[in-house]
Enzyme design. Structure first.
Site, PDB file in Angstrom:
ATOM      1  CB  SER A  71      -0.900  -0.029   1.252  1.00  0.00           C
ATOM      2  OG  SER A  71      -1.238   1.272   1.655  1.00  0.00           O
TER       3      SER A  71
HETATM    4  N1  GSH Z   1      -6.296   8.575   2.535  1.00  0.00           N
HETATM    5  C1  GSH Z   1      -6.030   7.272   3.126  1.00  0.00           C
HETATM    6  C2  GSH Z   1      -6.164   6.195   2.086  1.00  0.00           C
HETATM    7  C3  GSH Z   1      -6.051   4.821   2.688  1.00  0.00           C
HETATM    8  C4  GSH Z   1      -6.481   3.730   1.726  1.00  0.00           C
HETATM    9  O1  GSH Z   1      -7.369   3.931   0.891  1.00  0.00           O
HETATM   10  N2  GSH Z   1      -5.842   2.580   1.869  1.00  0.00           N
HETATM   11  C5  GSH Z   1      -6.217   1.442   1.058  1.00  0.00           C
HETATM   12  C6  GSH Z   1      -4.984   0.585   0.759  1.00  0.00           C
HETATM   13  S1  GSH Z   1      -3.812   1.455  -0.197  1.00  0.00           S
HETATM   14  C7  GSH Z   1      -7.202   0.601   1.860  1.00  0.00           C
HETATM   15  O2  GSH Z   1      -7.064   0.453   3.043  1.00  0.00           O
HETATM   16  N3  GSH Z   1      -8.231   0.068   1.196  1.00  0.00           N
HETATM   17  C8  GSH Z   1      -9.198  -0.759   1.829  1.00  0.00           C
HETATM   18  C9  GSH Z   1     -10.535  -0.076   2.004  1.00  0.00           C
HETATM   19  O3  GSH Z   1     -10.642   1.125   1.693  1.00  0.00           O
HETATM   20  O4  GSH Z   1     -11.457  -0.736   2.444  1.00  0.00           O
HETATM   21  C10 GSH Z   1      -4.621   7.273   3.720  1.00  0.00           C
HETATM   22  O5  GSH Z   1      -3.788   8.061   3.261  1.00  0.00           O
HETATM   23  O6  GSH Z   1      -4.377   6.526   4.681  1.00  0.00           O
END
Ligand code: GSH
Length: 221
Positions: free
Chosen positions: A13
């Site tokens: 990630s």
């Molecule tokens: N703006 C957030 C974005 C976090 C994000 O979207 N992470 C993704 C992985 S890269 C995630 O956890 N996706 C799973 C979901 O949204 O359920 C940050 O910077 O932490």
């Protein structure tokens, strides 16, 4: 007080990589717990109690849970930084860093997530032209922000560089950076990749991410 910090993440990630780079720059010890998003571990009851938005990264600082990489990295510098270099206390300097952090959160990372999330969770492998165009726009903004500076807000590296570079490097999974068109972005990414431990904290996971996403994508003409 270190040693109680726990970072929940998935190694591929981009925002998790930004947190790892920050923890490294601050020389902080932490425990890393892998959450496999593809196995839906982020939707477990236990994880949802910690982060109802079910995203990684998530930081646990002795029972205080903080999510969103941008909130995490700012908190880490404010609480544990020996200096304010990465996240200046001066209001104008801080506003410049914040602007780039919000740019990452709202524009840069979203241009990637809008492709990666449908692919990983819904097997959508065709990328419409407008999504590719939004990545071109994002690269263009970074090129402008850099101007004649080595880093995104000037001559010093800040949290803006860690967060934006973690995302910008991952965008190559969808659209390879055109080095002729965006020479400053290319030089900046190269500059950051020479940071100590960058390979361990960022490059290896980046390669894995690109290999998981890029080969599966097709593009609308
Ligand atoms: N703006 C957030 C974005 C976090 C994000 O979207 N992470 C993704 C992985 S890269 C995630 O956890 N996706 C799973 C979901 O949204 O359920 C940050 O910077 O932490």
């Amino acid at each position: 007080m270190t040693g109680v910090l726990v970072l929940y993440g998935m190694d591929i990630s981009p925002p998790v990589r930004a947190c790892k780079l920050t923890l490294r720059a601050l020389n902080l010890d932490y425990e890393y717990k892998e959450i496999n998003l593809l196995e839906r571990e982020h939707l477990s009851e236990d994880f949802l109690k910690k982060n109802p938005q079910h995203t990684v990264p998530l930081l646990d600082d002795n029972g205080t849970f903080i999510w969103d990489s941008h909130a995490i990295v700012c908190y880490l510098v404010d609480k544990y930084g020996k200096s304010d270099e990465l996240y200046p206390r001066d209001l104008v300097k801080r506003a410049r860093v914040d602007q780039r952090l919000f740019f990452d959160a709202s524009i840069l990372f979203m241009s990637l997530r809008n492709v990666s999330l449908p692919y990983f969770y819904h097997q959508v492998n065709v990328v419409p032209k407008e999504k590719v165009d939004s990545i071109k726009d994002a690269y263009g903004h970074l090129e402008t922000f850099l101007g004649d500076n080595p880093y995104l807000t000037g001559s010093n590296i800040t949290l803006a560089d860690f967060c934006c570079a973690a995302t910008a490097s991952a965008l190559a999974a969808v659209l390879e950076l055109d080095q002729q068109k965006y020479p400053k972005v290319a030089a900046w990414l190269k500059r950051l990749s020479s940071l100590p431990h960058y390979e361990e904290d960022s490059s290896r996971s980046l390669e894995k991410y690109i290999n998981m996403l890029k080969p599966g994508l097709k593009f609308e003409q």
